[in-house]
Write a protein that holds these residues in place. Structure first.
Motif, PDB file in Angstrom:
ATOM      1  N   UNK A  21       0.592  -7.701  12.311  1.00  0.00           N
ATOM      2  CA  UNK A  21       0.142  -6.656  13.220  1.00  0.00           C
ATOM      3  C   UNK A  21      -1.380  -6.578  13.297  1.00  0.00           C
ATOM      4  N   UNK A  22      -1.904  -6.484  14.520  1.00  0.00           N
ATOM      5  CA  UNK A  22      -3.334  -6.282  14.707  1.00  0.00           C
ATOM      6  C   UNK A  22      -4.194  -7.492  14.403  1.00  0.00           C
ATOM      7  N   UNK A  71      -0.473   2.261   6.980  1.00  0.00           N
ATOM      8  CA  UNK A  71      -1.587   1.354   7.295  1.00  0.00           C
ATOM      9  C   UNK A  71      -1.839   0.342   6.183  1.00  0.00           C
ATOM     10  N   UNK A  72      -0.805   0.096   5.377  1.00  0.00           N
ATOM     11  CA  UNK A  72      -0.938  -0.935   4.350  1.00  0.00           C
ATOM     12  C   UNK A  72      -0.905  -2.312   4.993  1.00  0.00           C
ATOM     13  N   UNK A 105       0.868  -1.189   0.000  1.00  0.00           N
ATOM     14  CA  UNK A 105       0.000   0.000   0.000  1.00  0.00           C
ATOM     15  C   UNK A 105       0.897   1.228   0.000  1.00  0.00           C
ATOM     16  N   UNK A 106       0.439   2.312  -0.653  1.00  0.00           N
ATOM     17  CA  UNK A 106       1.277   3.519  -0.766  1.00  0.00           C
ATOM     18  C   UNK A 106       1.810   3.986   0.589  1.00  0.00           C
ATOM     19  N   UNK A 107       0.936   4.051   1.616  1.00  0.00           N
ATOM     20  CA  UNK A 107       1.369   4.596   2.911  1.00  0.00           C
ATOM     21  C   UNK A 107       2.514   3.768   3.496  1.00  0.00           C
ATOM     22  N   UNK A 108       2.432   2.437   3.369  1.00  0.00           N
ATOM     23  CA  UNK A 108       3.495   1.583   3.908  1.00  0.00           C
ATOM     24  C   UNK A 108       4.722   1.607   3.013  1.00  0.00           C
ATOM     25  N   UNK A 148      -4.427   4.923  -0.523  1.00  0.00           N
ATOM     26  CA  UNK A 148      -3.328   5.023   0.453  1.00  0.00           C
ATOM     27  C   UNK A 148      -2.945   3.678   1.050  1.00  0.00           C
ATOM     28  N   UNK A 149      -3.956   2.853   1.318  1.00  0.00           N
ATOM     29  CA  UNK A 149      -3.687   1.661   2.124  1.00  0.00           C
ATOM     30  C   UNK A 149      -4.058   0.339   1.461  1.00  0.00           C
TER      31      UNK A 149
END
Ligand code: ADP
Ligand code: MG
Length: 337
Positions: free
Chosen positions: A333-334, A327-328, A224-227, A269-270
């Protein structure tokens, strides 16, 4: 610590601490592919990716042929992200009971079509029984002149951030596949579905960018772009600003988002799995890069700039600047592991 707190990337760091480089290792863990000295001014680029049924794909909507295409294309994309050309592949298939010969033939039809498109030869692999679901592990080896390899770590403050193509199509496709009740025009559904099931690795654009020697850092957008911009920032020791209004989103994805009643920015973004190239360029080389890609018919958009490390990663929306959180996709995680 539990793996769901640690996350995929801290886990990789933990593994990386135990691996000293060896002779000829120009880059080991930490980029899209390992970079190994091959002599004669060339490097060998080497990457592996696994697709697991139930995690990466659901056979309810993936045909085996789609899987053949995607398992190879995502690996080719990692070679492209270093600026290289793919050459050879190894294919390891884990197949559960109930799989039929015609499904494997279909898988290979998708694979062959993709291998021809990228000039990749299948030279080996492994075939095993899987107690649960399909597992497809693919290794691709590629090559690049040593002085043209583009790493994640070269971005400098002031560089412009670019992306090829459009973002969010794959996530839109996945959303429609997972929410079949959403009505939307058939051509929209088909286009985003195709983007998700059969991604295209941007080898031509990547090789042209590497040949220019004007690109300071590059990665492909898988998580994802954000990651992925985060991976460039971490590797380069810098921050970034991404301008929301500059993000390339096709009319098809916007239409899809209207029918799904979601904000397409989340997909952009994600969402991940667009397999577009994200790269950085010194401002004085920006025009040359844009012209270079225009000549070969590749769309490119300037979506932000590199800032000092202390500024962190920020998303600019009008006059607002908010932290851009990675947040990709993260395998651990999570998750309730
Ligand atoms: P990509 O999304 O481009 O395929 P990944 O995020 O999967 O990259 O991996 C980041 C880096 O960590 C790569 O250099 C990869 O080779 C390395 N890596 C991931 N998992 C392992 C592992 N189990 N052992 C060694 N290296 C790993
Ligand atoms: Mg990658």
């Amino acid at each position: 610590m539990d793996l769901n707190k640690l996350g995929e990337f801290d886990l990789i760091d933990l593994i990386a601490q135990r691996t000293p480089g060896g002779p000829g290792v120009l880059r080991g863990i930490g980029d899209d592919a390992a970079v190994l000295n091959a002599g004669n001014g060339q490097v060998c680029l080497w990457t592996v990716d696994t697709l697991l049924e139930g995690i990466h794909f659901d056979l309810a909507y993936y045909g085996p042929d789609d899987l053949g295409v995607k398992s190879l294309a995502v690996n080719v994309s990692d070679i492209a992200a270093m600026g290289g050309r793919p050459l050879y592949a190894l294919l390891s298939l884990g197949l559960p009971s109930g799989v039929r010969e015609d499904q494997v033939r279909l898988f290979m039809a998708g694979w062959d079509e993709t291998a021809r498109a990228y000039n990749v030869s299948l030279v080996g692999g492994d075939t095993v029984y899987s107690p649960q679901g399909w597992t497809v592990t693919v290794t691709v080896m590629g090559t690049c002149p040593k002085d043209r390899v583009v790493y994640r770590a070269g971005a400098r403050v002031g560089d412009f951030i670019y992306v090829t193509g459009n973002l969010g199509s794959s996530a839109a496709g996945l959303y429609l596949l997972q929410h079949p009740a959403i009505t939307c025009p058939e051509h929209v559904r088909l286009a985003v579905r195709q983007a998700h099931l059969r991604p295209v690795a941007r080898v031509t654009a990547a090789v042209s960018l590497a040949e220019s020697r004007l690109v300071t850092a590059m990665i492909d957008i898988s998580d994802g772009l954000s990651s992925d911009v985060g991976h460039i920032c971490t590797a380069s020791g810098v921050g970034c600003e991404i301008y929301a209004s500059h993000l390339p989103v096709s009319e098809t994805v916007r239409e899809c988002a209207r029918y799904a009643q979601v904000d397409p920015l989340e997909w952009v973004l994600n969402g991940g799995e667009d397999y577009e190239l994200l790269f950085t360029v010194r401002p004085d080389a920006a025009q040359e890069i844009e012209e270079r890609l225009a000549v070969i018919g590749e769309q490119v958009s300037c979506i932000g700039r590199i800032t000092p490390l202390g500024d962190g990663m920020r998303l600019v929306k009008g006059d607002d600047k908010t932290p851009l959180l990675p947040r990709g996709y993260d395998h651990f995680k999570g998750r309730g592991l």
